[in-house]
Structure formats: C-alpha cells, structure tokens
Design a protein around this motif. Structure first.
Motif, PDB file in Angstrom:
ATOM      1  N   GLU A   1      -5.374  25.919  50.211  1.00 38.38           N
ATOM      2  CA  GLU A   1      -4.701  26.264  52.259  1.00 38.38           C
ATOM      3  C   GLU A   1      -4.275  27.709  50.724  1.00 38.38           C
ATOM      4  N   THR A   2      -3.273  28.125  50.428  1.00 33.19           N
ATOM      5  CA  THR A   2      -4.124  29.684  49.229  1.00 33.19           C
ATOM      6  C   THR A   2      -4.714  30.551  49.715  1.00 33.19           C
ATOM      7  N   TRP A   3      -6.087  29.226  48.623  1.00 36.92           N
ATOM      8  CA  TRP A   3      -6.467  30.289  48.475  1.00 36.92           C
ATOM      9  C   TRP A   3      -7.748  30.594  49.809  1.00 36.92           C
ATOM     10  N   ALA A   4      -7.785  29.043  50.190  1.00 35.26           N
ATOM     11  CA  ALA A   4      -8.549  29.157  51.820  1.00 35.26           C
ATOM     12  C   ALA A   4      -7.824  30.381  52.773  1.00 35.26           C
ATOM     13  N   ALA A   5      -6.839  30.909  52.455  1.00 37.34           N
ATOM     14  CA  ALA A   5      -5.940  31.572  53.207  1.00 37.34           C
ATOM     15  C   ALA A   5      -6.471  33.190  53.342  1.00 37.34           C
ATOM     16  N   ILE A   6      -6.663  33.241  51.404  1.00 38.09           N
ATOM     17  CA  ILE A   6      -7.476  34.580  50.673  1.00 38.09           C
ATOM     18  C   ILE A   6      -8.982  34.644  50.970  1.00 38.09           C
ATOM     19  N   CYS A   7      -9.343  33.831  51.185  1.00 42.21           N
ATOM     20  CA  CYS A   7     -10.462  33.202  51.630  1.00 42.21           C
ATOM     21  C   CYS A   7     -11.410  34.066  52.827  1.00 42.21           C
TER      22      CYS A   7
ATOM     23  N   GLY B   1     -13.201  38.112  56.689  1.00 43.17           N
ATOM     24  CA  GLY B   1     -12.823  38.772  58.312  1.00 43.17           C
ATOM     25  C   GLY B   1     -13.712  40.444  57.010  1.00 43.17           C
ATOM     26  N   LEU B   2     -12.871  40.988  56.052  1.00 45.72           N
ATOM     27  CA  LEU B   2     -13.518  42.452  55.825  1.00 45.72           C
ATOM     28  C   LEU B   2     -15.309  42.378  55.422  1.00 45.72           C
ATOM     29  N   GLY B   3     -15.802  41.104  55.561  1.00 49.57           N
ATOM     30  CA  GLY B   3     -17.357  41.592  54.863  1.00 49.57           C
ATOM     31  C   GLY B   3     -17.714  40.554  53.770  1.00 49.57           C
ATOM     32  N   LEU B   4     -16.360  40.003  53.024  1.00 51.63           N
ATOM     33  CA  LEU B   4     -17.007  39.432  51.514  1.00 51.63           C
ATOM     34  C   LEU B   4     -17.093  38.737  51.239  1.00 51.63           C
ATOM     35  N   THR B   5     -18.123  37.941  50.163  1.00 47.02           N
ATOM     36  CA  THR B   5     -18.072  36.609  49.818  1.00 47.02           C
ATOM     37  C   THR B   5     -17.130  35.842  49.081  1.00 47.02           C
ATOM     38  N   PRO B   6     -16.471  35.371  49.352  1.00 47.18           N
ATOM     39  CA  PRO B   6     -15.524  34.852  47.682  1.00 47.18           C
ATOM     40  C   PRO B   6     -16.183  34.065  46.297  1.00 47.18           C
ATOM     41  N   PRO B   7     -15.727  34.232  46.146  1.00 47.04           N
ATOM     42  CA  PRO B   7     -16.311  34.158  44.385  1.00 47.04           C
ATOM     43  C   PRO B   7     -16.152  32.474  44.360  1.00 47.04           C
ATOM     44  N   THR B   8     -17.152  32.066  43.605  1.00 52.25           N
ATOM     45  CA  THR B   8     -17.253  30.496  43.813  1.00 52.25           C
ATOM     46  C   THR B   8     -15.586  29.519  42.998  1.00 52.25           C
TER      47      THR B   8
ATOM     48  N   ILE C   1     -10.953  42.946  47.764  1.00 52.86           N
ATOM     49  CA  ILE C   1      -9.399  42.665  49.300  1.00 52.86           C
ATOM     50  C   ILE C   1      -9.304  44.011  49.594  1.00 52.86           C
ATOM     51  N   PHE C   2      -8.624  44.432  48.894  1.00 50.29           N
ATOM     52  CA  PHE C   2      -7.723  45.729  49.517  1.00 50.29           C
ATOM     53  C   PHE C   2      -8.491  46.845  49.649  1.00 50.29           C
ATOM     54  N   THR C   3      -9.834  47.601  48.858  1.00 48.60           N
ATOM     55  CA  THR C   3     -10.667  48.179  48.349  1.00 48.60           C
ATOM     56  C   THR C   3     -11.370  48.138  50.597  1.00 48.60           C
ATOM     57  N   ALA C   4     -12.023  47.309  50.413  1.00 47.00           N
ATOM     58  CA  ALA C   4     -12.323  46.560  52.296  1.00 47.00           C
ATOM     59  C   ALA C   4     -11.766  47.056  52.849  1.00 47.00           C
TER      60      ALA C   4
END
Ligand code: NAD
Length: 369
Positions: free
Chosen positions: A345-351, A356-363, A21-24
């Motif tokens: 809620e925390t996980w949803a906010a990170i995802c 928003g940065l074009g990444l797909t969150p892990p399962t 996320i920080f790299t993106a």
C-alpha cells in the motif's frame, strides 16, 4: 489490522525515485535529493513512520501551498549564544539542517547555544539533527512540537491537546554518536500511518476513542481508510495517547512550552480567533561543547559508561541490553545491504504520486509472502 507482506526496494533505486518525485513536484534537483536523503535516513534507521511513506503527503502539501520549495531560515532574534529562526514554511529537510548549523556555529564559538526554530515544514526524524550536532563534537537536546497538529490526549483526558512532541538527546563519542530520539506519544503518528497501510500494528492502547475505550485501530485517528491513499487525521474522532502515563504527558506539555510558546511558533492547540490551515514543526535546541565545561574526557567517559550499562545481565534468556541509538545503527547496516522493506500500500501510494507527476515508477521485486 494484520501485517501485510513487504517488498524490499534497493536503497539507491528508492533514493533516486523519491528525489525525482520531489523534483517533478517543483523542488530544485538539489533540494529534492536532500528531502529524499533524509526520508531514506529514517527508513534506514528503522523508522519507516518518518521515511518515504511521507512522500504523497509532502507532495500534496507542496501542491496546496502548505509547504514551500526553495526556502531558507530568517533570523528573527539573535545574540552570540542564542537565536530564534523562522523556517518560512520551507521543507523541514532543507530548513532544519540550517537551523542546526547555526546552533553548531554558535556553540563552537561560545561553548553553548540555544536555537529556536519555528514555522517549518515537517522535520522528520529528529535523530538526524542530534547526529548532525554530534558529528560536530557537540551534545544536543531537542524539544519539538507541531503547531496546529493536535493528535494526542493528555493523561486523564480523551480530547486531542498535544502533538506527538518528540525529544532527542545526542552525545558524541569517538566510536560514533549515542542518540536517544522518541515521540512522547506512545507511538509516533507515522507508526499509526504505517499500520493503516498494513504495516506493523501499533500496540493496544496507543489510541483512545472519544468514550475512553482504548484501541489499536488506525481508524480511530484517520476515520474510514479503505480505498484512499492519503490519510487525514481530521477524519478520525479519537486521539493518540502519551507514553508513561502522567510522565510522558508532562514531557509533551513541556515540549509545547519550549518549542511552541518560547519560539512563538504556536502550540498544537487552536489559535485565538483563527483556524489553522497547515501544520508546522517547532524545535528548541540546546547545544553544549563538552570541552567548554572542562570535561576533556567526556567522550571516553560516555563510552565507558555505555559499555557498563550494556554489561548488565539480560532479564531474559537470549536477551540483550541496548543503549539509545543501537537499534537504529543495526537497522542501518542491515537495510543498506538488503534494501528498504515497504508495504504494498505504501509503495502503491508513492507510485500513484509519481504517476500523477508524469513519472514512471521503477520495477521492484514482488512482495515476500
Ligand atoms: P521509538 O519508540 O522507536 O523509540 C526510539 C528510541 O528508543 C531510540 O532512541 C532508540 O535507540 C531507543 N530504543 C529502541 N529500542 C530500544 C531498546 N530495546 N533498548 C534501548 N533503547 C531502545 O521511537 P518513536 O517514538 O516511534 O519515534 C520514531 C521517530 O519519529 C523518531 O525519530 C522521532 O524523532 C520521530 N518523530 C518526529 C516527529 C516530528 O514532528 N517531526 C514527531 C514524532 C516523532
């Protein structure tokens, strides 16, 4: 607010995801990995308030130019034993270790040192910096403020005047460091953040309404929170409270003196004739090399005394006396094995930030109900 079920995210998956996320978001790969590593260090030690929950807010600050990628410290004032360094609004996880390393180098050469750090992004869990100094064989004391980060009412008042002003004292021993590290507010702001996401509630009286009523409701700090992911303390009308009545309030006051006034990074309060648009951590750190005080047995003596303290009879059945840093060490062992518990809620906010940065969150596993 009731506590919601958590999901456990394996440490390696979470560390890699947050680094991505920080790299993106614009950090170099190495810096992204380092920010992630320190956020995970907070989660591993049980301080979820300073862990990956901060990711959306950090990314927002980066996008708004409130924190800047790829920065280094600049030395503003220096002698062989002390220095004032400027963080140039870099990420705290990049800047703080460099300031600490300067203090370590000076204390190793001269027996003691004092380093003031100013104008840096959020430096997270201060215990990381006490641990870094202890790993170099040094005692260290850290007094911290948040310039422009008024959140806490002084003893006897209701208006925000202090920041959460953490203090950390670390000592090295051969069996590992002993680290005291806490905010002078009754709870760290991040713990109100965690509670606002359905995590562990804060104690009653951690917050105060403008009319003096004590409360535990995160909306006192953040205003209405339903349906929003990024919390904004400017939206709340109340304040946090210091721990220990006048004593915690006095310690917070002195953190502002040391980390804000002495470093010239500024206090939590307003700047004359101006308006703050971003917050910065300040930190005054003192490093002591025990040997240079003739204390050749320091590490053994510290451990012997810690064992003596722990040997106190517990106050309640099944109770136990812990020394500073022990809860964090236990959490680290457990969470490395079981993963990091996160509220949905925390996980949803990170995802949401990742998408928003074009990444797909892990399962990740579904929450344990
Ligand atoms: P806390 O109230 O959990 O207190 C933690 C300290 O108390 C640790 O030293 C721990 O070892 C010790 N401790 C906990 N339980 C104990 C027990 N049963 N017996 C003996 N000792 C015990 O911490 P907090 O005030 O919520 O702060 C959490 C984190 O937030 C800290 O790491 C702090 O550095 C960080 N923080 C950072 C900032 C910032 O601006 N960067 C601001 C505020 C807080």
């Amino acid at each position: 607010m009731a506590e919601l079920p958590t999901t456990s995210v394996p440490v390696d998956i979470l560390r890699g995801f947050v680094a991505d996320i920080f790299t993106a978001a614009g950090c170099a790969r190495e810096e992204g990995a380092q920010i992630s590593r320190y956020l995970l260090s907070a989660n591993l030690t049980g301080h979820d308030s300073h862990g990956v929950i901060r990711t959306p807010r950090y990314v927002q600050w980066l996008q708004e130019g409130k924190v800047v990628a790829g920065q280094d410290i600049t030395i503003v004032h220096e002698t062989p034993t002390h220095a004032i360094v400027d963080g140039n609004w870099g990420f705290g996880q990049t800047i703080a270790p460099r300031a600490v390393d300067l203090g370590i180098a000076k204390a190793r050469a001269n027996g003691l040192s004092v380093v003031g750090l100013r104008r840096t992004g959020h430096i997270g869990r201060i215990g990381d910096w006490g641990e870094r100094a202890a790993a170099a064989g040094l005692i260290s004391l850290h007094f911290v403020n948040v310039a422009g980060g008024e959140l806490v009412a002084p003893f006897g008042g209701v208006d925000r005047r202090f920041s959460t002003n953490p203090i950390c004292i670390g000592v090295p021993t051969k069996q590992g460091p002993i680290i005291l590290d806490f905010a002078t507010s009754l709870v760290a702001e991040g713990k109100v953040l965690v509670a606002s996401n359905g995590g562990k509630p804060v104690p009653h009286g951690a917050l105060i309404e403008p009319d003096g009523r004590l409360t535990a409701d995160p909306r006192t700090l953040y205003g209405p929170i339903e349906g929003t992911h990024v919390r904004d303390s400017a939206q709340g009308t109340g304040a946090m409270r210091t721990f220990g009545e006048h004593k915690g309030s006095g310690l917070a006051f002195m953190c502002e003196m040391l980390a804000g006034c002495l470093t010239e990074g500024g206090t939590s309060g307003p700047i004359p004739g101006g308006k703050r648009t971003r917050i910065a951590n300040g930190m005054l750190s003192i490093y002591l090399a025990p040997g240079s005080f003739g204390a050749a047995r320091f590490e053994d003596a510290a451990r012997e005394y810690a064992d003596y303290v722990k040997a106190s009879r517990p106050a309640g059945t099944g109770g136990e006396v812990l020394i500073p840093g022990e809860p964090e060490n236990r959490n680290r062992v457990e969470r490395l094995a079981k993963g990091i518990p996160l509220q949905p809620e925390t996980w949803a906010a990170i995802c949401a930030t990742a998408r928003g940065l074009g990444l797909t969150p892990p399962t990740v596993p579904t929450p344990n109900v």
